[in-house]
Design a protein around this motif. Structure first.
Motif, PDB file in Angstrom:
ATOM      1  N   PRO A  21      -2.653   6.030  -1.644  1.00 59.57           N
ATOM      2  CA  PRO A  21      -3.927   5.953  -0.922  1.00 59.57           C
ATOM      3  C   PRO A  21      -5.153   5.634  -1.779  1.00 59.57           C
ATOM      4  O   PRO A  21      -6.268   5.676  -1.279  1.00 59.57           O
ATOM      5  CB  PRO A  21      -4.052   7.350  -0.313  1.00 59.57           C
ATOM      6  CG  PRO A  21      -3.348   8.235  -1.294  1.00 59.57           C
ATOM      7  CD  PRO A  21      -2.220   7.426  -1.857  1.00 59.57           C
ATOM      8  N   ASP A  22      -4.956   5.341  -3.049  1.00 59.64           N
ATOM      9  CA  ASP A  22      -6.092   5.065  -3.928  1.00 59.64           C
ATOM     10  C   ASP A  22      -6.658   3.680  -3.601  1.00 59.64           C
ATOM     11  O   ASP A  22      -6.145   2.653  -4.054  1.00 59.64           O
ATOM     12  CB  ASP A  22      -5.646   5.122  -5.392  1.00 59.64           C
ATOM     13  CG  ASP A  22      -6.831   5.084  -6.357  1.00 59.64           C
ATOM     14  OD1 ASP A  22      -7.919   4.633  -5.939  1.00 59.64           O
ATOM     15  OD2 ASP A  22      -6.675   5.498  -7.512  1.00 59.64           O
ATOM     16  N   ALA A  23      -7.741   3.638  -2.809  1.00 63.77           N
ATOM     17  CA  ALA A  23      -8.298   2.371  -2.351  1.00 63.77           C
ATOM     18  C   ALA A  23      -8.857   1.548  -3.509  1.00 63.77           C
ATOM     19  O   ALA A  23      -8.760   0.318  -3.502  1.00 63.77           O
ATOM     20  CB  ALA A  23      -9.391   2.619  -1.308  1.00 63.77           C
ATOM     21  N   LEU A  58      -5.934  -0.013  -5.343  1.00 59.81           N
ATOM     22  CA  LEU A  58      -5.334  -1.014  -4.470  1.00 59.81           C
ATOM     23  C   LEU A  58      -6.165  -2.293  -4.442  1.00 59.81           C
ATOM     24  O   LEU A  58      -5.624  -3.404  -4.549  1.00 59.81           O
ATOM     25  CB  LEU A  58      -5.195  -0.446  -3.056  1.00 59.81           C
ATOM     26  CG  LEU A  58      -4.465  -1.322  -2.031  1.00 59.81           C
ATOM     27  CD1 LEU A  58      -3.029  -1.532  -2.459  1.00 59.81           C
ATOM     28  CD2 LEU A  58      -4.513  -0.656  -0.653  1.00 59.81           C
ATOM     29  N   VAL A  75       1.814   1.883  -3.679  1.00 57.27           N
ATOM     30  CA  VAL A  75       0.714   2.245  -4.581  1.00 57.27           C
ATOM     31  C   VAL A  75       0.129   3.605  -4.232  1.00 57.27           C
ATOM     32  O   VAL A  75      -0.256   4.378  -5.111  1.00 57.27           O
ATOM     33  CB  VAL A  75      -0.374   1.152  -4.545  1.00 57.27           C
ATOM     34  CG1 VAL A  75      -1.591   1.574  -5.353  1.00 57.27           C
ATOM     35  CG2 VAL A  75       0.186  -0.152  -5.086  1.00 57.27           C
ATOM     36  N   PRO A 132       0.815  -1.231   0.000  1.00 58.28           N
ATOM     37  CA  PRO A 132       0.000   0.000   0.000  1.00 58.28           C
ATOM     38  C   PRO A 132       0.842   1.273   0.000  1.00 58.28           C
ATOM     39  O   PRO A 132       0.417   2.293  -0.548  1.00 58.28           O
ATOM     40  CB  PRO A 132      -0.823  -0.127   1.289  1.00 58.28           C
ATOM     41  CG  PRO A 132      -0.889  -1.590   1.549  1.00 58.28           C
ATOM     42  CD  PRO A 132       0.435  -2.121   1.106  1.00 58.28           C
ATOM     43  N   VAL A 173      -4.016  -4.828   2.601  1.00 60.84           N
ATOM     44  CA  VAL A 173      -4.155  -4.343   1.215  1.00 60.84           C
ATOM     45  C   VAL A 173      -5.563  -3.842   0.923  1.00 60.84           C
ATOM     46  O   VAL A 173      -5.870  -3.497  -0.224  1.00 60.84           O
ATOM     47  CB  VAL A 173      -3.762  -5.444   0.209  1.00 60.84           C
ATOM     48  CG1 VAL A 173      -2.303  -5.807   0.339  1.00 60.84           C
ATOM     49  CG2 VAL A 173      -4.641  -6.683   0.356  1.00 60.84           C
ATOM     50  N   GLY A 174      -6.429  -3.819   1.920  1.00 61.74           N
ATOM     51  CA  GLY A 174      -7.735  -3.201   1.764  1.00 61.74           C
ATOM     52  C   GLY A 174      -8.788  -4.046   1.086  1.00 61.74           C
ATOM     53  O   GLY A 174      -9.744  -3.503   0.518  1.00 61.74           O
ATOM     54  N   ALA A 227      -4.565  -5.758  -5.812  1.00 60.17           N
ATOM     55  CA  ALA A 227      -4.075  -6.496  -4.645  1.00 60.17           C
ATOM     56  C   ALA A 227      -4.082  -8.010  -4.836  1.00 60.17           C
ATOM     57  O   ALA A 227      -3.111  -8.677  -4.448  1.00 60.17           O
ATOM     58  CB  ALA A 227      -4.878  -6.109  -3.401  1.00 60.17           C
TER      59      ALA A 227
END
Length: 208
Positions: free
Chosen positions: A39-41, A44, A37, A34, A117-118, A48
């Motif tokens: 903060p672009d969820a 990500l 990459v 993360p 990794v969200g 991921a």
């Protein structure tokens, strides 16, 4: 004899100081990714699964130099062959032990990696199922690579070059597990790898 081989291999893995290296590598990649990459969820979450799959493949390859080379160097494989134990049986036992040694801890660490990794719960469960189906193929390919490079200096790097092209179907179907039929194709690719790997590894060991 088969179960004794598996028990012996698992004991060697448990005693190895590098036992936790694959799962530590897997979690470390999930923790650092993360930051690379940003903060672009949405981005990500989209990439991921691919990163975690590549991490799982590399984690499977980390102990490749210790899968068969030590047994070849100390004569263990020759002793087993002299007792009539088929090298295919040795390869199957080593595949099972390697899968238990790297994939089971990796699957146990997957929830933490998924959070890092969200990935949401649905994506996490889908990835867990895909890894459960695909990691046996990664273990099988790692053992084949270990058999091909046993006795070679710097065999770990060569093993990566051998396995990466062969693992592409598993990676493609694993990353695309959300697509219709992808899990079935992943299971089929894993079964083919498991069916072929013992014979390929045995042939390589017999040549050595």
């Amino acid at each position: 004899m088969f179960w004794r081989l598996i028990r012996r291999d698992l004991t060697l893995i448990a005693r190895s100081p590098a036992m936790w290296m694959p799962v530590m590598f897997f979690v470390l990649v999930a923790a650092l990714f993360p930051f690379a990459v940003g903060p672009d969820a949405r981005l990500l979450g989209r990439i991921a699964p691919g990163i975690l799959w590549v991490s799982a493949l590399l984690a499977a390859l980390l102990p490749v130099e210790t899968l068969l080379a030590p047994d070849m160097e100390d004569g263990t494989l020759d002793q087993l062959a002299s007792r009539g134990v088929a090298m295919e049986l040795v390869a199957v036992a080593r595949i099972i032990a390697h899968w238990v040694g790297f994939a089971v801890p990796l699957l146990a660490a997957l929830p933490a990696a998924a959070i890092l990794v969200g990935l949401d719960a649905a994506q996490g469960w889908r990835l867990a199922l895909a890894l459960l189906l695909g990691t046996p193929a990664l273990a099988a390919l790692a053992v084949v690579a270990a058999a091909l490079t046993a006795g070679l200096r710097g065999g770990g790097a060569l093993a990566g070059l051998i396995v990466l092209p062969l693992a592409l179907p598993v990676l493609i179907f694993g990353v695309g597990a959300a697509a219709p039929g992808a899990l079935k194709l992943l299971a089929a690719a894993s079964l083919v790898s498991l069916a072929v790997a013992p014979f390929a590894a045995a042939a390589a060991l017999k040549q050595d």
